[in-house]
Structures are given as structure tokens and as C-alpha cells.
Design a protein around this motif. Structure first.
Motif, PDB file in Angstrom:
ATOM      1  N   ARG A   3       0.835  -1.197   0.000  1.00 33.09           N
ATOM      2  CA  ARG A   3       0.000   0.000   0.000  1.00 33.09           C
ATOM      3  C   ARG A   3       0.871   1.248   0.000  1.00 33.09           C
ATOM      4  N   LYS A   5       1.058   5.652   0.405  1.00 33.00           N
ATOM      5  CA  LYS A   5       0.453   6.724   1.186  1.00 33.00           C
ATOM      6  C   LYS A   5      -0.256   7.713   0.261  1.00 33.00           C
ATOM      7  N   ASP A  73      -3.252   3.703   1.938  1.00 33.07           N
ATOM      8  CA  ASP A  73      -3.381   4.300   3.268  1.00 33.07           C
ATOM      9  C   ASP A  73      -3.642   5.796   3.134  1.00 33.07           C
TER      10      ASP A  73
END
Length: 314
Positions: A3, A5, A73
Motif C-alpha cells: 500500500r 500513502k 493508506d
């Protein structure tokens, strides 16, 4: 797949400019990590930025949730909720750095960067030439007296948060400054219209967007403002200036190591816990209500301080 940011920025355009140094730092320190930025309305401020332009999206793009957010995220940096921020131990720019880069070392943090294209610079040059032709002075000042929280109420300009100059203070100051300098008023059309009957001095250009204001500020000699967007633009382009503060603190929202900061020493200031406690913020606004009430003597002193600062930075 790991994942990545996705940094989600909200609030005014000034907050976005203050987040740029931390985002650039993240890009430089993490060249192998993909990331994105979502901005609520001010993504144009990253245009021309080689580190951020292609990674930044407006919040209103169709399908953005599935495209960027769902599998990654989502990080919502909020400096106002940091202990150091609400105790005046860090600035908004440092607060973003603390959250985005997870560090207390801000020594490598640069000033905000904004990038103009040739067409924008030409537009500003044409505008400035018109102002000089009309007002006839050598040096030009942009003044932004009213912040984002100001409003027009039955023809009167009111700022419940006491971040904006009082209209009478602005008018007296402009009258004095106009004897030596060309004046451009940076204000939304509704504010310019509300004050235009009493202000026959300043140029009130119809500027189409924030990037156009960036180019205007980049082209002038000096900036005067309050706790609002213009001061961040001026800092990004190394334009000297004076920031007159009411309820907010220079350590939090301005550049006291660069700008001349002026505050009302006759009225005590109470921190307003914006974005943390709504009712306490309202009560603080009541205590701060007179912070922008300057006497004629104080306004004359402010004028003297500004003209001296302009001379020192010529």
C-alpha cells in the motif's frame, strides 16, 4: 502489492502552500516510494512543481476513491492537533513536516515553492504596468486586509475570528501609503465592492484565480497582509512584507524570521483551539474581539514601521 500513502489536505489554500515543503521533502527522501496527494480545491498550486504536479489530484475527480484511496493508506495531516502547535512551539509548515515525514528535525525543511509559467508572468507584468500608469509611483504594494474567515454583513466586513484588519484601519493605512506607493487590493470581489465606496485609491483588479494572484504578488515590491493566503505566496517568492496579526500567533502561521510582524500590544491574546474545540474556539474569539482595533496613533506607527521596512528592503 504494498500500500502507498495518500495525503489528504483540506482547509484553505494557505494550508496547502504550507504543506508543500513537507511533501517535497517526502518525495526527495523516498524516491522509490510512490505516493499521491488529494487537495480540496487548490491543486493548481502544485502546477509546475516537478515533484508534486503529477502526483496531485483534486478531491472532486470522479472515481478518485477507487483509483487512489480504497487500496492504499489515507493520511489526513492536521497540524492544529499537535501539542507543539497549540503551544506555539512549531509552525504550520513544521507541523505538516512532523506528520508527513514523522520527524522533529525540520532543519532540512525549505520554504514553500510555487512555480509560474511565462504566460502568467506576462499577465502580471501587464497588470503592473497599468497600475503604475494610473497611480504614478515607482514601487507597488499588494495589501490583503481580509482573511478567509471574513464575511460581508449588510455592507459591513466582519471577521468573527479577528484575523482580518478592521475596514477603518485598512482605509487609513492605504490613504497614508498611497502618498508614496502604488496600491493593489487583494480581496474577493464581494469585499472589494463592500469597501469600494470608501476606498477610491487602491487598484481592485478582477483576478481570475489563485495562480494569477501568485503572479501579481511575485511581480510587486512589497506585501502587506494578515493571517491569510497572500503572506504564504509572498514568502514563496521572497517578496518582503509586513504581516499584521490579530488572534493568531506568528510562531504558528507566519514567518517571523522573514516578515515584519505587527501585533496590538494593548490587548491580550488568547489561543483559539481551531479544529480541536469548537465552543472553546468561539469563546476565545470573544476574548480576542478587539485585537485588530488600532488607534489613530497606532496606525501612524504602523505606517512608519512599514515605510521603514520597505526602505530597508529596497
Amino acid at each position: 502489492m504494498s500500500r502507498k500513502k495518500v495525503f489528504h489536505l483540506d482547509g484553505g489554500a494557505g494550508r496547502v502552500i504550507c504543506a508543500i515543503p513537507a511533501l517535497e521533502k517526502y518525495a526527495k527522501k523516498n524516491p522509490d516510494k510512490d505516493f499521491n496527494v488529494i487537495i480540496g480545491g487548490w491543486d493548481s498550486l502544485t502546477y509546475g512543481n516537478r515533484l508534486l504536479q503529477d502526483k496531485t489530484y483534486s478531491m472532486d475527480v470522479k472515481g478518485l476513491f477507487n483509483l487512489l484511496i480504497k487500496d492504499n493508506d489515507l493520511i489526513h495531516p492536521e497540524p492544529y492537533l499537535l501539542h507543539d502547535y497549540y503551544n506555539q512551539k512549531c509552525s504550520l509548515i513544521e507541523g505538516f513536516d512532523k506528520i508527513i515525514n514523522e520527524t522533529d528535525d525540520h532543519s532540512d525543511l525549505e520554504q514553500p515553492h510555487l512555480y509560474l509559467c511565462k504566460a502568467e508572468e506576462k499577465m502580471a507584468a501587464n497588470q503592473l504596468a497599468q497600475v503604475k500608469s494610473k497611480q504614478g509611483k515607482d514601487k507597488t504594494i499588494v495589501i490583503q486586509p481580509f482573511g478567509r474567515s471574513a464575511r460581508v454583513d449588510n455592507g459591513d466586513i466582519i471577521d468573527d475570528s479577528t484575523r482580518s484588519l478592521e475596514p477603518n484601519v485598512y482605509l487609513q493605512l492605504v490613504k497614508k501609503l498611497s502618498q508614496k506607493f502604488n496600491i493593489i487590493l487583494m480581496a474577493d470581489p464581494e469585499f472589494a465592492q463592500a469597501i469600494s465606496q470608501d476606498d477610491q485609491i487602491s487598484e481592485k483588479p478582477q483576478i481570475p484565480d489563485l495562480r494569477a494572484w501568485c503572479s501579481i504578488i511575485e511581480s510587486v515590491d512589497y506585501f502587506i497582509g494578515c493571517d491569510s493566503l497572500g503572506q504564504h505566496m509572498a514568502r514563496a517568492f521572497d517578496i518582503p512584507g509586513t504581516v499584521i496579526l490579530g488572534s493568531t500567533y506568528a510562531e504558528n502561521i507566519s514567518y517571523p524570521d522573514y516578515f515584519q510582524i505587527i501585533e496590538n500590544e494593548n490587548v491580550p491574546k488568547t489561543y483559539s483551539p481551531i479544529r480541536a474545540c469548537g465552543f472553546d474556539s468561539h469563546l476565545a474569539d470573544r476574548l480576542n474581539d478587539r485585537l485588530m482595533d488600532f488607534s489613530d496613533e497606532q496606525i501612524s506607527k504602523i505606517y512608519t514601521q512599514i515605510t521603514k521596512h520597505i526602505k530597508e528592503n529596497s
